[in-house]
Scaffold this motif. Structure first.
Motif, PDB file in Angstrom:
ATOM      1  N   SER B   5      50.492  39.834  42.318  1.00 37.12           N
ATOM      2  CA  SER B   5      49.700  39.701  43.149  1.00 37.12           C
ATOM      3  C   SER B   5      48.748  40.999  43.463  1.00 37.12           C
ATOM      4  CB  SER B   5      50.091  38.915  44.601  1.00 37.12           C
ATOM      5  OG  SER B   5      50.857  39.856  44.867  1.00 37.12           O
ATOM      6  N   GLN B   6      47.474  40.728  43.792  1.00 33.46           N
ATOM      7  CA  GLN B   6      46.590  42.125  44.182  1.00 33.46           C
ATOM      8  C   GLN B   6      45.755  41.595  45.423  1.00 33.46           C
ATOM      9  OE1 GLN B   6      45.228  42.769  39.709  1.00 33.46           O
ATOM     10  NE2 GLN B   6      44.670  44.325  40.998  1.00 33.46           N
ATOM     11  N   SER B   7      45.620  42.512  46.189  1.00 30.92           N
ATOM     12  CA  SER B   7      44.826  42.462  47.531  1.00 30.92           C
ATOM     13  C   SER B   7      43.882  43.879  47.767  1.00 30.92           C
ATOM     14  CB  SER B   7      45.840  41.926  48.531  1.00 30.92           C
ATOM     15  OG  SER B   7      46.598  43.336  48.941  1.00 30.92           O
ATOM     16  N   PRO B   8      42.858  43.619  48.457  1.00 32.77           N
ATOM     17  CA  PRO B   8      42.005  42.423  48.514  1.00 32.77           C
ATOM     18  C   PRO B   8      41.562  41.944  47.260  1.00 32.77           C
ATOM     19  CG  PRO B   8      40.643  44.154  49.175  1.00 32.77           C
ATOM     20  CD  PRO B   8      42.024  44.644  49.008  1.00 32.77           C
ATOM     21  N   ARG B   9      41.062  40.546  47.270  1.00 28.94           N
ATOM     22  CA  ARG B   9      40.555  40.185  45.930  1.00 28.94           C
ATOM     23  C   ARG B   9      39.096  40.723  45.886  1.00 28.94           C
ATOM     24  NH1 ARG B   9      42.138  35.580  43.588  1.00 28.94           N
ATOM     25  NH2 ARG B   9      40.401  36.230  42.061  1.00 28.94           N
ATOM     26  N   LYS B  11      36.429  43.580  47.788  1.00 25.90           N
ATOM     27  CA  LYS B  11      36.147  44.538  48.396  1.00 25.90           C
ATOM     28  C   LYS B  11      34.614  45.028  48.369  1.00 25.90           C
ATOM     29  CE  LYS B  11      37.219  47.854  51.456  1.00 25.90           C
ATOM     30  NZ  LYS B  11      37.603  47.762  52.927  1.00 25.90           N
ATOM     31  N   ARG B  22      45.775  47.258  46.423  1.00 28.39           N
ATOM     32  CA  ARG B  22      47.282  47.190  46.457  1.00 28.39           C
ATOM     33  C   ARG B  22      47.561  45.887  45.245  1.00 28.39           C
ATOM     34  NH1 ARG B  22      51.634  46.294  50.453  1.00 28.39           N
ATOM     35  NH2 ARG B  22      53.034  44.660  49.641  1.00 28.39           N
ATOM     36  N   CYS B  23      48.767  46.504  44.808  1.00 24.30           N
ATOM     37  CA  CYS B  23      49.318  45.521  43.457  1.00 24.30           C
ATOM     38  C   CYS B  23      50.624  45.485  43.993  1.00 24.30           C
ATOM     39  CB  CYS B  23      49.055  46.308  42.241  1.00 24.30           C
ATOM     40  SG  CYS B  23      49.979  45.501  41.032  1.00 24.30           S
ATOM     41  N   ASP B  24      51.165  44.010  43.911  1.00 22.23           N
ATOM     42  CA  ASP B  24      52.353  43.872  44.161  1.00 22.23           C
ATOM     43  C   ASP B  24      53.074  43.010  42.825  1.00 22.23           C
ATOM     44  OD1 ASP B  24      53.972  42.507  47.201  1.00 22.23           O
ATOM     45  OD2 ASP B  24      54.953  43.064  45.219  1.00 22.23           O
ATOM     46  N   THR B 109      41.023  43.071  41.488  1.00 16.77           N
ATOM     47  CA  THR B 109      40.101  43.237  42.775  1.00 16.77           C
ATOM     48  C   THR B 109      38.869  43.638  42.368  1.00 16.77           C
ATOM     49  OG1 THR B 109      42.029  43.828  44.228  1.00 16.77           O
ATOM     50  CG2 THR B 109      39.894  44.726  44.849  1.00 16.77           C
TER      51      THR B 109
END
Lengths: 117, 114
Positions: B5-9, B11, B22-24, B109
């Motif tokens: 998962s990555q956030s934000p999608r 920016k 961010r990368c999870d 992102t």
């Protein structure tokens, strides 16, 4: 340095027909991996198929198969019985064998596949 | 988790602003990669982590780009003083870390610098 070339920016196929996407690469290594990734408009890169260079047998995953020609450094993807959901950007990618210079993927510029109903 | 998962999608930043992406990764994946994908192009490698160690940062385009993975799990890509040429999709990928492992990608992102 390793390079990957996809010479077909766009391709089109009729639903239920077969299409072949081309990829060539350049490397001085003898062992490596090759991949085809699919990237739909949602952007999520999805692995389609992978090939280990030391294997002579061409990889197959359901409707997807490759034609791996090591001497010619060619790695084409064949999609049989094309479906509307196959429409996407397809990327060919190379990676050194473990223990090689890098673990990174080196991508081509992609082929945009359209599937006509 | 089930996937990367990555956030934000998305920016949007004004030129000169700092951003953090961010990368999870997938739980248990040792290796983590960042790629930059310009419009109409294939992804290009930025940097690679094995656990918390940054083993390869040869693809980072300038010293304005910085990545970290302090606990060997979540990673952050930071871009300082953003420029218009930084506009791209930033993809994160993770893999188990074994010899023949496959990289699994997040949704990316999309960064737009105005």
């Amino acid at each position: 340095a390793q390079t990957v070339t996809q010479s077909q920016p766009e391709m089109s196929v009729q639903e239920a027909e077969t299409v072949t996407l081309s990829c060539t690469y350049d490397t001085s290594e003898s062992d490596y991996y090759l991949f085809w990734y699919k990237q739909p408009p949602s952007r999520q890169m999805i692995l389609v198929i992978r090939q280990e260079a030391y294997k002579q047998q061409n990889a197959t995953e359901n409707r997807f198969s490759v034609n791996f020609q090591k001497a010619a450094k060619s790695f084409s993807l064949k999609i049989s019985d094309s479906q509307l959901g196959d429409a996407a950007m397809y990327f060919c990618a190379y990676r050194d064998f473990p223990g090689g210079a890098t673990n990174k993927l080196i991508f081509g510029t992609g082929t945009l596949l359209a599937v006509q109903p | 988790g089930a996937g990367v998962s990555q956030s934000p999608r998305y920016k949007v930043a004004k030129r000169g602003q700092d951003v953090a992406l961010r990368c999870d990764p997938i739980s248990g994946h040792v290796s983590l990669f960042w790629y930059q994908q310009a419009l109409g192009q294939g992804p290009e490698f930025l940097t690679y982590f094995q656990n918390e160690a940054q083993l390869d940062k040869s693809g980072l385009p300038s010293d304005r780009f910085f990545a970290e993975r302090p606990e060997g799990s979540v990673s952050t890509l930071k871009i300082q003083r953003t420029q218009q040429e930084d506009s791209a999709v930033y993809l994160c990928a993770s893999s188990l870390g074994g010899g023949s492992d496959t990289q699994y990608f997040g949704p990316g992102t999309r960064l737009t610098v105005l």
